[in-house]
Design a protein around this motif. Structure first.
Motif, PDB file in Angstrom:
ATOM      1  N   ARG A 194       0.829  -1.207   0.000  1.00 56.00           N
ATOM      2  CA  ARG A 194       0.000   0.000   0.000  1.00 56.00           C
ATOM      3  C   ARG A 194       0.861   1.254   0.000  1.00 56.00           C
ATOM      4  O   ARG A 194       0.679   2.156  -0.822  1.00 56.00           O
ATOM      5  CB  ARG A 194      -0.909  -0.032   1.238  1.00 56.00           C
ATOM      6  CG  ARG A 194      -2.034   0.993   1.224  1.00 56.00           C
ATOM      7  CD  ARG A 194      -2.925   0.750   2.423  1.00 56.00           C
ATOM      8  NE  ARG A 194      -4.059   1.655   2.447  1.00 56.00           N
ATOM      9  CZ  ARG A 194      -4.521   2.237   3.548  1.00 56.00           C
ATOM     10  NH1 ARG A 194      -3.923   2.018   4.715  1.00 56.00           N
ATOM     11  NH2 ARG A 194      -5.573   3.029   3.508  1.00 56.00           N
ATOM     12  N   GLN A 195       1.830   1.321   0.915  1.00 52.35           N
ATOM     13  CA  GLN A 195       2.693   2.493   0.994  1.00 52.35           C
ATOM     14  C   GLN A 195       3.599   2.604  -0.233  1.00 52.35           C
ATOM     15  O   GLN A 195       3.910   3.718  -0.686  1.00 52.35           O
ATOM     16  CB  GLN A 195       3.532   2.444   2.278  1.00 52.35           C
ATOM     17  CG  GLN A 195       2.749   2.731   3.550  1.00 52.35           C
ATOM     18  CD  GLN A 195       2.108   1.482   4.127  1.00 52.35           C
ATOM     19  OE1 GLN A 195       1.896   0.506   3.421  1.00 52.35           O
ATOM     20  NE2 GLN A 195       1.780   1.512   5.415  1.00 52.35           N
ATOM     21  N   LYS A 197       2.825   1.808  -3.247  1.00 52.80           N
ATOM     22  CA  LYS A 197       1.991   2.392  -4.300  1.00 52.80           C
ATOM     23  C   LYS A 197       1.897   3.907  -4.143  1.00 52.80           C
ATOM     24  O   LYS A 197       2.032   4.659  -5.119  1.00 52.80           O
ATOM     25  CB  LYS A 197       0.605   1.754  -4.260  1.00 52.80           C
ATOM     26  CG  LYS A 197      -0.357   2.241  -5.328  1.00 52.80           C
ATOM     27  CD  LYS A 197      -1.687   1.531  -5.195  1.00 52.80           C
ATOM     28  CE  LYS A 197      -2.688   2.008  -6.251  1.00 52.80           C
ATOM     29  NZ  LYS A 197      -3.996   1.322  -6.100  1.00 52.80           N
ATOM     30  N   TRP A 198       1.690   4.354  -2.902  1.00 55.11           N
ATOM     31  CA  TRP A 198       1.622   5.798  -2.652  1.00 55.11           C
ATOM     32  C   TRP A 198       2.955   6.464  -2.980  1.00 55.11           C
ATOM     33  O   TRP A 198       2.992   7.547  -3.577  1.00 55.11           O
ATOM     34  CB  TRP A 198       1.258   6.071  -1.191  1.00 55.11           C
ATOM     35  CG  TRP A 198      -0.090   5.566  -0.777  1.00 55.11           C
ATOM     36  CD1 TRP A 198      -1.143   5.240  -1.595  1.00 55.11           C
ATOM     37  CD2 TRP A 198      -0.539   5.337   0.560  1.00 55.11           C
ATOM     38  NE1 TRP A 198      -2.206   4.815  -0.844  1.00 55.11           N
ATOM     39  CE2 TRP A 198      -1.869   4.877   0.485  1.00 55.11           C
ATOM     40  CE3 TRP A 198       0.053   5.468   1.810  1.00 55.11           C
ATOM     41  CZ2 TRP A 198      -2.622   4.553   1.611  1.00 55.11           C
ATOM     42  CZ3 TRP A 198      -0.687   5.146   2.947  1.00 55.11           C
ATOM     43  CH2 TRP A 198      -2.006   4.693   2.840  1.00 55.11           C
ATOM     44  N   ASP A 596     -10.984   5.321   2.354  1.00 57.37           N
ATOM     45  CA  ASP A 596      -9.756   4.822   1.736  1.00 57.37           C
ATOM     46  C   ASP A 596      -9.186   5.924   0.851  1.00 57.37           C
ATOM     47  O   ASP A 596      -9.869   6.894   0.515  1.00 57.37           O
ATOM     48  CB  ASP A 596     -10.041   3.564   0.913  1.00 57.37           C
ATOM     49  CG  ASP A 596      -8.772   2.740   0.684  1.00 57.37           C
ATOM     50  OD1 ASP A 596      -7.709   3.119   1.207  1.00 57.37           O
ATOM     51  OD2 ASP A 596      -8.853   1.735  -0.025  1.00 57.37           O
ATOM     52  N   THR A 598      -6.833   6.697  -2.725  1.00 58.71           N
ATOM     53  CA  THR A 598      -6.307   6.150  -3.978  1.00 58.71           C
ATOM     54  C   THR A 598      -5.637   7.271  -4.767  1.00 58.71           C
ATOM     55  O   THR A 598      -6.019   8.447  -4.647  1.00 58.71           O
ATOM     56  CB  THR A 598      -7.435   5.551  -4.840  1.00 58.71           C
ATOM     57  OG1 THR A 598      -8.441   6.547  -5.062  1.00 58.71           O
ATOM     58  CG2 THR A 598      -8.066   4.351  -4.158  1.00 58.71           C
ATOM     59  N   ASP A 624       1.313   9.323   6.212  1.00 54.04           N
ATOM     60  CA  ASP A 624       1.042   8.079   6.928  1.00 54.04           C
ATOM     61  C   ASP A 624       1.203   8.386   8.409  1.00 54.04           C
ATOM     62  O   ASP A 624       2.304   8.319   8.960  1.00 54.04           O
ATOM     63  CB  ASP A 624       2.013   6.985   6.491  1.00 54.04           C
ATOM     64  CG  ASP A 624       1.634   5.616   7.051  1.00 54.04           C
ATOM     65  OD1 ASP A 624       0.733   5.568   7.918  1.00 54.04           O
ATOM     66  OD2 ASP A 624       2.226   4.605   6.626  1.00 54.04           O
TER      67      ASP A 624
END
Length: 841
Positions: A194-195, A197-198, A596, A598, A624
């Motif tokens: 997840r991180q 991707k960010w 969420d 995106t 984060d």
């Protein structure tokens, strides 16, 4: 005599506590102490470390009151050894009062129940560190060296020592012992899908991703998160709140008091346009209540009625699944199915005892105990968690239901108090307590004075106003776990605006409950009394593979979040500021639950979407805002990956018996905090305390508390006893011997884990009876050694007698360790009493 060389890696709060113990032991030594201490910290903030740095933003507030922070061991710590003079071990409150008298700076003008600025804690830690280091330097033979350098590796040497390597690859020292106190860590975002991707999106677009916010003063580059931008925070816990205040009050915004006593925010113009706060629950940590226990922590902190270490042991015998971990059998539990039902019962008992009074609480305990005993015996019988919770709470709720019917009739005027007492002799005391909870003592007294007139009494109840917004009935205040953890009804909102209004309403209610305190508000009392005061019992259920792998993951993913939200929240002052910022509009909570984030490829920004509210909120800077768990493999700093590569340490795994293993990220450690090497051996030259143990153990961090026999200091003493034995003897070597009481504890744990499943009753009885059995074996050995039995003759030797006497002593020590949490302290006190009695006569 060669000095014993100690390397300490990490100079934060735990290092300050360690120096207290070293200084006290060195000062008490009869002669010179051959000890060479080298302390390494990459930030150079000796004593405070990075998280509690005196240089951090002034907006961050400690989530602990000043009276409950210590820097040194005190008389409550079992087996502490020599203590420093009282003036050298102040609480944070006492330190602040002394500093206020010197400076008149209002930041130090605190009472014991105040939550200080975090940088103030850092100032005190740095001061205490220097004081204790100075004491050590005054002891002949002791040297203390401070190194503002990053340790990146440890190398094994042929002479048995460990070489400390710094960031440029150069050797620094060769150490006999290395104590790792590295504290909080940050993980490489590229290692988490997840991180990652960010991070990749931010690298190729105008959006910004901040993977870790600490140190807060360096989290944002110049020009980032300023006017014209929207910041999104993934996480609404303490870290997210730190970010909020840093970007508002820290940018020059001012809070002012409104006529109704609440706060208003006046912006400086340097803040971002909006700070979008979101998480799956869409809840901040709940406001920490006024700590009414501070006036007498020993007498007022909750002691388990149902949730006890003995209950955990009995559940292991009746429901635990055997699995071998680290060469030892552990009977693993399911936290949700086995432990949580007992937690729910304990919470309900505390809740109702707070609402209806201690006498009523004792009635509930008696009513609940038969089904509770049956649950411990059958381990729930394979039932689901909800079924077991209902089973355990049913006897208790039946009594509460009858009491609610009677008391609510009195409150509404349909039943007189005389008739109520005929139904229930305890009705008057319970009614008076309910009135105090709803209205407060003063207003309750005035209303209770009219209790001989049912109609007038009911009128007074209706006219009264609850400062804490409690319903004016018992039925309206029944215990509910679901309402405690989900206080905003999912059916009460569908739009962003409705959720924002619901959040503000809840924050107002939570503020009022926090003001009422942890002894007078039923919800706060239940949360604080169980999840905080009985945390050591939860640790007994979780530590060293106490839960099976899937349940361990569930505990960390679900129940740890509940724990943090319920009782590890921010101070009242902080949450009042958050509420003011939401009212002002700069803090946006409208995403609501199930939100969420995106990446938006077309717009080049991140987009936060509310799963229920339907909010769509573009953000320029994504933060984060969660504390990273310890993860040795994925740490951004090289030390732990290097230790893994060398095989000096290995990560801990909870073996999955009917599913995959669970590896939470922490290191595989023994009970005395030595790492298990890659080859399975124990590396006794190395000790790791705090965050690296998270995984194999539970909740190993936090500030030291006074008058608590606190687990942080007990862990340090576990290391200290072994290390100081080598220092005092001048050997400079580490070997596997444990202390006597450590070995006794290991035997007790083994007996607990391997008790026969059908063995019922109080385990203390069986342990005490075991002493009699061993005494009989001494008698048999004496008969055999003297040949007193003509039929058997000389069947034993005096060596056999000596061994049997040792068995009597060990059996007695195990029984003592079973009966009391501090057997070493109790034994020492009793022995000293006997010595004093003899010498005085």
């Amino acid at each position: 005599m060669r000095s014993n060389r100690l390397a300490i890696v990490g100079a934060g709060p735990s290092c300050t506590y360690v120096l207290d113990r070293l200084a006290a032991a060195a000062k008490a030594a009869a002669g010179p102490v051959p000890l060479d201490i080298h302390i390494f910290d990459r930030t150079g903030r000796f004593g405070a470390g990075q998280v509690h740095s005196p240089d951090q933003p002034v907006t961050s507030v400690l989530n602990r009151i000043a009276g409950q922070v210590a820097f040194a061991a005190d008389e409550s710590v079992a087996g502490a050894g020599p203590l420093l003079p009282r003036e050298d071990r102040p609480t944070l409150h006492e330190w602040c009062r002394a500093r206020y008298e010197e400076t008149r700076d209002p930041v130090f003008d605190l009472v014991a129940e105040d939550s200080p600025r975090r940088y103030v804690h850092g100032l005190a830690l740095a001061d205490r560190f220097q004081r204790y280091a100075g004491m050590l330097r005054d002891v002949p033979g002791v040297e203390v060296h401070l190194h503002q350098e990053e340790v990146t590796d440890l190398e094994e040497l042929s002479d048995g020592r460990l070489r400390v390597v710094r960031g440029d690859g150069e050797d620094v020292i060769d150490a006999d012992h290395v104590l790792m106190l590295t504290g909080h860590s940050s993980n490489d975002p590229a290692r988490y899908p997840r991180q990652a991707k960010w991070s990749r999106f931010a690298q190729s677009h105008q959006a910004v991703f901040v993977p870790s916010v600490y140190p807060l003063e360096n989290a944002f580059a110049p020009g980032q998160a300023g006017p014209g931008t929207t910041v999104g925070c993934a996480g609404m816990g303490l870290t997210g709140i730190d970010v909020i205040l840093h970007l508002t009050e820290g940018r020059g915004g001012v809070f002012t008091e409104r006529p109704d006593g609440t706060l208003a925010y006046r912006a400086s113009g340097r803040e971002p346009d909006s700070i979008v706060m979101f998480s799956r629950s869409a809840l901040f940590t709940f406001t920490r209540p006024f700590n009414a226990k501070e006036r007498d922590t020993e007498g007022l902190e909750h002691r388990g009625v149902f949730l006890t270490e003995e209950a955990v042991r009995r559940l292991r015998r009746s429901a635990g699944r055997p699995v071998v971990i680290g060469g030892h059998e552990q009977r693993q539990l399911d936290f949700r199915d086995h432990v949580f039902p007992v937690i729910a019962l304990e919470m309900a008992q505390v809740y109702y005892a707070t609402l209806l009074g201690d006498d009523f609480g004792r009635r509930l305990e008696a009513a609940a105990r038969p089904e509770y005993e049956a649950f411990l015996a059958d381990g729930g019988g394979g039932a689901a968690s909800d079924t077991s919770v209902q089973r355990l709470l049913a006897p208790l709720e039946a009594i509460v239901g009858r009491a609610a019917e009677t008391l609510d009739a009195v409150l509404s005027g349909t039943l007189g108090l005389i008739e109520a007492k005929e139904r229930d002799p305890g009705a008057e005391a319970a009614l008076r307590r309910v009135l105090e909870v709803i209205f407060g003592p003063e207003q309750a007294g005035a209303i209770a004075a009219r209790s001989d007139d049912p109609a007038g009494f009911a009128d007074a109840v209706r006219a009264g106003e609850s400062p804490w917004r409690h319903p004016k009935s018992v039925a309206g205040q029944r215990f509910s776990w679901d309402r405690l953890i989900r206080p905003i009804d999912r059916g009460s909102f569908t739009t962003p605006e409705e959720y924002r209004a619901a959040m503000l309403d809840f924050l107002d209610l939570d503020r009022r409950w926090a003001v009422q305190g942890n002894l007078s508000n039923p919800a706060k009392a239940a949360a604080d009394g169980v999840w905080r005061d009985l945390r050591y019992v939860i640790a007994a259920a979780v530590d060293f593979g106490g839960l099976h792998a899937a349940s361990h993951r569930d505990f960390l993913d679900v129940f740890m979040r509940h724990l943090n939200r319920l009782c590890n929240g921010s101070a009242l002052e902080v949450m009042e500021k958050v509420r003011a910022l939401i009212r002002h509009g700069i803090v946006d909570v409208s995403a609501g639950p199930e939100a969420d984030v995106t990446p938006d490829e077309r717009g080049g920004r991140f987009v936060v979407r509310g799963g229920i509210t339907g909010a769509v909120l573009p953000v320029d800077v994504l933060v984060d805002s969660r504390v990273h768990p310890f993860d040795a493999k994925n740490d951004v700093l090289p030390l732990y990956p290097n230790l893994l590569r060398r095989g000096l340490v290995r990560t801990w795994r909870n073996p999955g018996t009917d599913g995959p293993d669970f590896a939470p990220g922490g290191l595989d450690l023994t009970e005395d905090f030595h790492p298990v090497r890659g080859d399975g051996g124990v590396e006794r030259r190395l000790t790791l305390l705090g965050w690296p143990s998270e995984g194999v153990m539970f909740f190993q961090y936090g500030a030291l508390r006074p008058n608590q026999n606190h687990h942080i200091m007990r862990d340090i003493l576990c290391w200290m006893r072994e290390f100081w034995g080598h220092t005092a003897s001048g050997t400079g070597r580490t070997h596997p011997e444990d202390t006597t009481w450590t070995r006794v504890e290991r035997l007790r744990h083994w007996l607990d884990a391997n008790a026969h499943p059908e063995l019922t009753g109080d385990v203390r009885l069986w342990r005490i009876l075991k002493i009699s059995e061993e005494v009989g074996e001494v008698a048999e050995a004496v008969h055999g050694a003297t040949g007193a039995n003509p039929r058997k003759g000389a069947s034993h030797t005096w060596d056999d007698v000596h061994k049997e006497l040792c068995d009597v002593a060990v059996a007695s020590m195990i029984a003592l360790a079973t009966c009391t949490p501090d057997p070493a302290k109790l034994f020492d006190e009793r022995l000293q009493h006997l010595v004093d009695r003899v010498t005085s006569s």
